[in-house]
Design an enzyme around this catalytic site. Structure first.
Site, PDB file in Angstrom:
ATOM      1  N   ASP A   7       0.861  -1.188   0.000  1.00 26.86           N
ATOM      2  CA  ASP A   7       0.000   0.000   0.000  1.00 26.86           C
ATOM      3  C   ASP A   7       0.894   1.233   0.000  1.00 26.86           C
ATOM      4  OD1 ASP A   7      -1.713   2.118   0.647  1.00 26.86           O
ATOM      5  OD2 ASP A   7      -1.808   1.554   2.771  1.00 26.86           O
ATOM      6  N   GLY A   9       0.994   5.060  -0.005  1.00 29.51           N
ATOM      7  CA  GLY A   9       0.311   6.340   0.171  1.00 29.51           C
ATOM      8  C   GLY A   9       1.237   7.490  -0.176  1.00 29.51           C
ATOM      9  N   ARG A  12       4.014   7.126   3.110  1.00 31.65           N
ATOM     10  CA  ARG A  12       4.742   5.890   3.401  1.00 31.65           C
ATOM     11  C   ARG A  12       4.270   4.737   2.530  1.00 31.65           C
ATOM     12  NH1 ARG A  12       4.112   4.360   9.481  1.00 31.65           N
ATOM     13  NH2 ARG A  12       1.931   4.569   8.859  1.00 31.65           N
ATOM     14  N   ASP A 108      -6.456   3.437  -3.201  1.00 33.37           N
ATOM     15  CA  ASP A 108      -6.405   3.090  -1.767  1.00 33.37           C
ATOM     16  C   ASP A 108      -7.796   3.164  -1.135  1.00 33.37           C
ATOM     17  OD1 ASP A 108      -6.467   5.908  -2.026  1.00 33.37           O
ATOM     18  OD2 ASP A 108      -5.200   6.231  -0.260  1.00 33.37           O
ATOM     19  N   ARG A 109      -8.589   4.137  -1.576  1.00 38.79           N
ATOM     20  CA  ARG A 109      -9.949   4.278  -1.041  1.00 38.79           C
ATOM     21  C   ARG A 109     -10.793   3.073  -1.433  1.00 38.79           C
ATOM     22  NH1 ARG A 109     -12.057  10.025  -3.036  1.00 38.79           N
ATOM     23  NH2 ARG A 109     -13.734   9.499  -1.576  1.00 38.79           N
TER      24      ARG A 109
HETATM   25  N1  LIG Z   1       5.026   6.482  13.458  1.00 36.27           N
HETATM   26  C1  LIG Z   1       4.548   7.168  12.428  1.00 36.27           C
HETATM   27  N2  LIG Z   1       5.194   7.161  11.261  1.00 36.27           N
HETATM   28  C2  LIG Z   1       4.715   7.831  10.216  1.00 36.27           C
HETATM   29  N3  LIG Z   1       3.608   8.550  10.216  1.00 36.27           N
HETATM   30  C3  LIG Z   1       2.931   8.595  11.345  1.00 36.27           C
HETATM   31  C4  LIG Z   1       3.340   7.910  12.487  1.00 36.27           C
HETATM   32  N4  LIG Z   1       2.445   8.136  13.443  1.00 36.27           N
HETATM   33  C5  LIG Z   1       1.528   8.916  12.902  1.00 36.27           C
HETATM   34  N5  LIG Z   1       1.800   9.238  11.658  1.00 36.27           N
HETATM   35  C6  LIG Z   1       0.963  10.059  10.810  1.00 36.27           C
HETATM   36  O1  LIG Z   1       0.416   9.234   9.812  1.00 36.27           O
HETATM   37  C7  LIG Z   1       0.505   9.854   8.527  1.00 36.27           C
HETATM   38  C8  LIG Z   1       0.941   8.841   7.547  1.00 36.27           C
HETATM   39  O2  LIG Z   1       0.007   7.806   7.589  1.00 36.27           O
HETATM   40  P1  LIG Z   1      -0.060   6.795   6.394  1.00 36.27           P
HETATM   41  O3  LIG Z   1      -1.281   5.995   6.617  1.00 36.27           O
HETATM   42  O4  LIG Z   1       1.226   6.091   6.218  1.00 36.27           O
HETATM   43  O5  LIG Z   1      -0.271   7.832   5.196  1.00 36.27           O
HETATM   44  P2  LIG Z   1      -0.272   7.573   3.627  1.00 36.27           P
HETATM   45  O6  LIG Z   1      -1.063   6.323   3.408  1.00 36.27           O
HETATM   46  O7  LIG Z   1      -0.924   8.788   3.085  1.00 36.27           O
HETATM   47  O8  LIG Z   1       1.147   7.431   3.199  1.00 36.27           O
HETATM   48  C9  LIG Z   1       1.539  10.955   8.642  1.00 36.27           C
HETATM   49  O9  LIG Z   1       1.052  12.079   7.950  1.00 36.27           O
HETATM   50  C10 LIG Z   1       1.625  11.220  10.129  1.00 36.27           C
HETATM   51  O10 LIG Z   1       0.855  12.355  10.480  1.00 36.27           O
HETATM   52  C1  LIG Z   2      -7.376  11.189  -1.519  1.00 34.03           C
HETATM   53  C2  LIG Z   2      -5.969  10.636  -1.635  1.00 34.03           C
HETATM   54  C3  LIG Z   2      -5.003  11.769  -1.906  1.00 34.03           C
HETATM   55  C4  LIG Z   2      -5.595   9.967  -0.293  1.00 34.03           C
HETATM   56  O1  LIG Z   2      -4.211   9.710  -0.257  1.00 34.03           O
HETATM   57  P1  LIG Z   2      -3.401   9.279   1.049  1.00 34.03           P
HETATM   58  O2  LIG Z   2      -3.811  10.134   2.184  1.00 34.03           O
HETATM   59  O3  LIG Z   2      -3.765   7.828   1.326  1.00 34.03           O
HETATM   60  O4  LIG Z   2      -1.951   9.390   0.707  1.00 34.03           O
HETATM   61  C5  LIG Z   2      -5.881   9.552  -2.760  1.00 34.03           C
HETATM   62  O5  LIG Z   2      -6.834   8.567  -2.551  1.00 34.03           O
HETATM   63  C6  LIG Z   2      -6.069  10.142  -4.152  1.00 34.03           C
HETATM   64  O6  LIG Z   2      -5.158  10.685  -4.727  1.00 34.03           O
HETATM   65  N1  LIG Z   2      -7.300   9.998  -4.730  1.00 34.03           N
HETATM   66  C7  LIG Z   2      -7.611  10.391  -6.088  1.00 34.03           C
HETATM   67  C8  LIG Z   2      -8.757  11.336  -6.137  1.00 34.03           C
HETATM   68  C9  LIG Z   2     -10.070  10.778  -5.620  1.00 34.03           C
HETATM   69  O7  LIG Z   2     -10.099   9.750  -4.918  1.00 34.03           O
HETATM   70  O8  LIG Z   2     -11.122  11.385  -5.936  1.00 34.03           O
HETATM   71  K   LIG Z   3      -3.361   5.435   2.403  1.00 34.80           K
END
Ligand SMILES: Nc1ncnc2c1ncn2[C@@H]1O[C@H](COP(=O)(O)OP(=O)(O)O)[C@@H](O)[C@H]1O
Ligand SMILES: CC(C)(COP(=O)(O)O)[C@@H](O)C(=O)NCCC(=O)O
Ligand SMILES: [K+]
Length: 265
Positions: A7, A9, A12, A108-109
């Site tokens: 996954d 994002g 991460r 991801d959604r």
């Molecule tokens: N230990 C951690 N490591 C990384 N991010 C963390 C941690 N704890 C909380 N966070 C928060 O989680 C967010 C990242 O979550 P994550 O689900 O990995 O995001 P994405 O799917 O968008 O990459 C960061 O923006 C941060 O605010």
């Molecule tokens: C809304 C999001 C930015 C979420 O991303 P994330 O927080 O998981 O990194 C991602 O699902 C995205 O780029 N979506 C495309 C636009 C949409 O879902 O309408």
């Molecule tokens: K995500």
């Protein structure tokens, strides 16, 4: 037949290795890397893993990141597998996509909703469902009892809200604060504002969906920053670690079953 779920994002990459590509499979290993450290995967985290027979993932961080992940997989000497990436579709694994342009919905959604819906069905609960993902951004999805995704909200996550306020003002450069009912300093005011903005969005979606369906929705919350929201939510919810991995296992099993049916026909 081992299965690697990925996954990616905007902050991460999360990965999990299972002993089989089906729901309920045993988790063998898992980890997370910030996107700037993807190049470490082959040498470090993945170095000692048994070779996966299949890799399925979802990426919302762009095609360049997809390429960087594929390069890591190619660098693994014993791995003979190409990652496949889920794209949102009109219908998959029992979920129907109500987006105007279904393919534009973040993968991801879509995957998290599939995981969440099946988690509910596995417990025999056929109810409307709210799925909250608290990552870089926050998403709040509404699914009716029949498994139709009605629509969802996108809002900035904690980090983006803070950075936007910092960069758009002169006087908001302060350390992280606490969530308070009546914040009396700038740090607490910012932290509480962000947290209650998210909690408020979930509350509204809960109201919209309850009214639309005439039934109390269930609410599942996931994402790296989900734990930060837990004390501030207004409705019953469940914090779940691996909704996206659950969804990827579910999709892998559905696709394998469809392929087997096709081969038998
Ligand atoms: N230990 C951690 N490591 C990384 N991010 C963390 C941690 N704890 C909380 N966070 C928060 O989680 C967010 C990242 O979550 P994550 O689900 O990995 O995001 P994405 O799917 O968008 O990459 C960061 O923006 C941060 O605010
Ligand atoms: C809304 C999001 C930015 C979420 O991303 P994330 O927080 O998981 O990194 C991602 O699902 C995205 O780029 N979506 C495309 C636009 C949409 O879902 O309408
Ligand atoms: K995500």
């Amino acid at each position: 037949m081992t299965f690697l779920a990925i996954d990616v994002g905007n902050t991460r990459l999360k990965w999990a290795l299972y002993d089989a590509p089906r729901p309920g499979a045993a988790l063998l290993a898992h980890g997370a890397e910030f996107l700037e450290h993807i190049e470490r995967l082959a040498e470090h985290a993945w170095g000692a893993l048994p070779a996966p027979s299949r890799i399925l993932g979802c990426v919302v961080a762009g095609d360049a990141v997809k390429r960087r992940v594929r390069e890591q997989v190619e660098q693994m000497p014993q791995w003979d597998v190409t990652p496949q990436w889920v794209v949102s579709s009109v219908q998959e694994a029992g979920l129907v996509n109500g987006y105007d342009h279904p393919l534009r919905l973040g993968a991801d959604r879509w995957v998290a909703m599939i995981g969440a819906r099946h988690r509910l069905l596995a417990r025999g609960e056929r109810r409307p469902l709210i799925v909250v993902m608290v990552g870089t951004a926050v998403t709040v999805e509404a699914i009716d009892a029949e498994g139709r995704f009605l629509g969802g909200l996108i809002l900035p996550g904690h980090g983006i809200m803070l950075r936007a306020l910092e960069s758009g003002t002169a006087g908001l450069h302060v350390p992280t604060g606490e969530v308070r009912l009546f914040p009396t300093n700038t740090s607490d005011a910012l932290t509480s504002g962000g947290t209650y903005a998210i909690a408020g969005a979930v509350e509204r979606m809960f109201q919209h969906l309850a009214q639309h369906c005439g039934q109390e929705p269930a609410c599942l919350m996931t994402g790296g920053a989900g734990w930060k929201m837990a004390p501030s939510m207004t409705r019953p919810f469940e914090l779940v670690d691996h909704l996206i991995f659950d969804g990827l296992l579910e999709i892998a099993a559905y696709r394998a079953a469809a392929a087997a049916r096709q081969a038998a026909a």
